[in-house]
Design a protein around this motif. Sequence first.
Motif, mmCIF file in Angstrom:
data_model
loop_
_atom_site.group_PDB
_atom_site.id
_atom_site.type_symbol
_atom_site.label_atom_id
_atom_site.label_comp_id
_atom_site.label_asym_id
_atom_site.label_seq_id
_atom_site.Cartn_x
_atom_site.Cartn_y
_atom_site.Cartn_z
ATOM 1 N N ALA A 1 0.939 -1.430 0.011
ATOM 2 C CA ALA A 1 -0.322 -0.105 0.018
ATOM 3 C C ALA A 1 1.081 1.153 -0.599
ATOM 4 O O ALA A 1 1.826 1.143 0.626
ATOM 5 N N ALA B 1 -6.102 5.074 6.780
ATOM 6 C CA ALA B 1 -6.756 4.584 6.187
ATOM 7 C C ALA B 1 -6.234 3.192 5.047
ATOM 8 O O ALA B 1 -6.594 2.452 4.640
ATOM 9 N N ALA B 2 -5.005 3.238 4.718
ATOM 10 C CA ALA B 2 -4.720 2.401 4.215
ATOM 11 C C ALA B 2 -3.963 0.906 4.781
ATOM 12 O O ALA B 2 -4.347 -0.118 3.412
ATOM 13 N N ASP C 1 -6.289 -0.108 7.362
ATOM 14 C CA ASP C 1 -7.722 -0.669 7.363
ATOM 15 C C ASP C 1 -8.288 -1.655 6.244
ATOM 16 O O ASP C 1 -8.433 -2.179 5.836
ATOM 17 N N GLU C 2 -6.983 -0.726 4.678
ATOM 18 C CA GLU C 2 -7.699 -0.918 3.413
ATOM 19 C C GLU C 2 -7.053 -2.740 3.053
ATOM 20 O O GLU C 2 -8.050 -3.279 2.939
ATOM 21 N N LYS C 3 -6.438 -2.565 4.019
ATOM 22 C CA LYS C 3 -5.443 -4.087 3.626
ATOM 23 C C LYS C 3 -6.012 -4.848 4.325
ATOM 24 O O LYS C 3 -5.532 -6.624 5.060
#
Length: 216
Positions: free
Chosen positions: A193, A210-211, A213-215
């Motif tokens: 990310a 945020a990055a 959390d996305e992963k």
Amino acid sequence: MRAVLVGPPGAGKGTQAQILAEELTIPKVSTGDIFRANVSGGTELGKKAKEFMDRGDLVPDEVTNAMVKDRLAQEDTAGGFLLDGFPRNVPQAETLKGMLADLGTSLDVVLELKVDEEEVVKRLSGRRSCPECGRVYHVEYDAPKVEGECDNEGAELYQREDDREETIRHRLKVYREQTAPLVEFYEAEGLLATISATGPVAEVTARAKAAIDEKR
Ligand code: AP5
Ligand code: ZN
């Protein structure tokens, strides 16, 4: 959460690792900090690492890998960790993968912090570090309340040996040649990310969270 921070010297890995580790309640494992503690403590490991660090070169892989293996075998990292400054080349990344596989686990995310080289030189030449708690400051961007003293315990801040402009340029070259290939390595593993590490510290932290959390 098992996460790695990758980025050039001065990207803010240490700054973000400190904040993110607290917020995610996982230990931060910074190979640079461990090496510096050993250098100032005069240990055998510190003696092996010092000349490489002062030049801005990587400490040999066998020394670094053994140190990380010991650290990841400790109890507090069993539930997760945030690695800052390791791995730093593809062979170290392969070694880490093997170490984690032996422990029956694997990485969740590799966060790349992107920042341009002139910004890095400005950040590192103004950096001041606390010898007691490890907090980093910047004479302009993140100054302590009292000049030259840590906000936490009042210890006298120091400038790192490798933060001279010539050594900073060399560390950037080492990053381009040896560490940057990790980006493709982790991209291929589906773990990468990438975020911009420019702008205020709190904004970078928000992007990082945020990055991550996305992963998850
Ligand atoms: P290491 O300690 O890992 O150094 P580095 O990678 O060069 O990274 P830095 O600590 O310089 O920068 P950073 O990204 O953490 O930035 P920081 O948050 O401090 O390694 C040192 C040496 O150890 C290596 O050269 C090598 O010899 C050896 N080593 C370590 N790991 C190794 C490995 N795996 N293999 C082999 N050898 C290894 O921020 C920098 C400054 O900018 C600060 O003043 C900060 O206040 C400021 N700042 C941070 N964020 C911002 C922002 N958003 N805006 C403005 N200023 C900011
Ligand atoms: Zn301190």
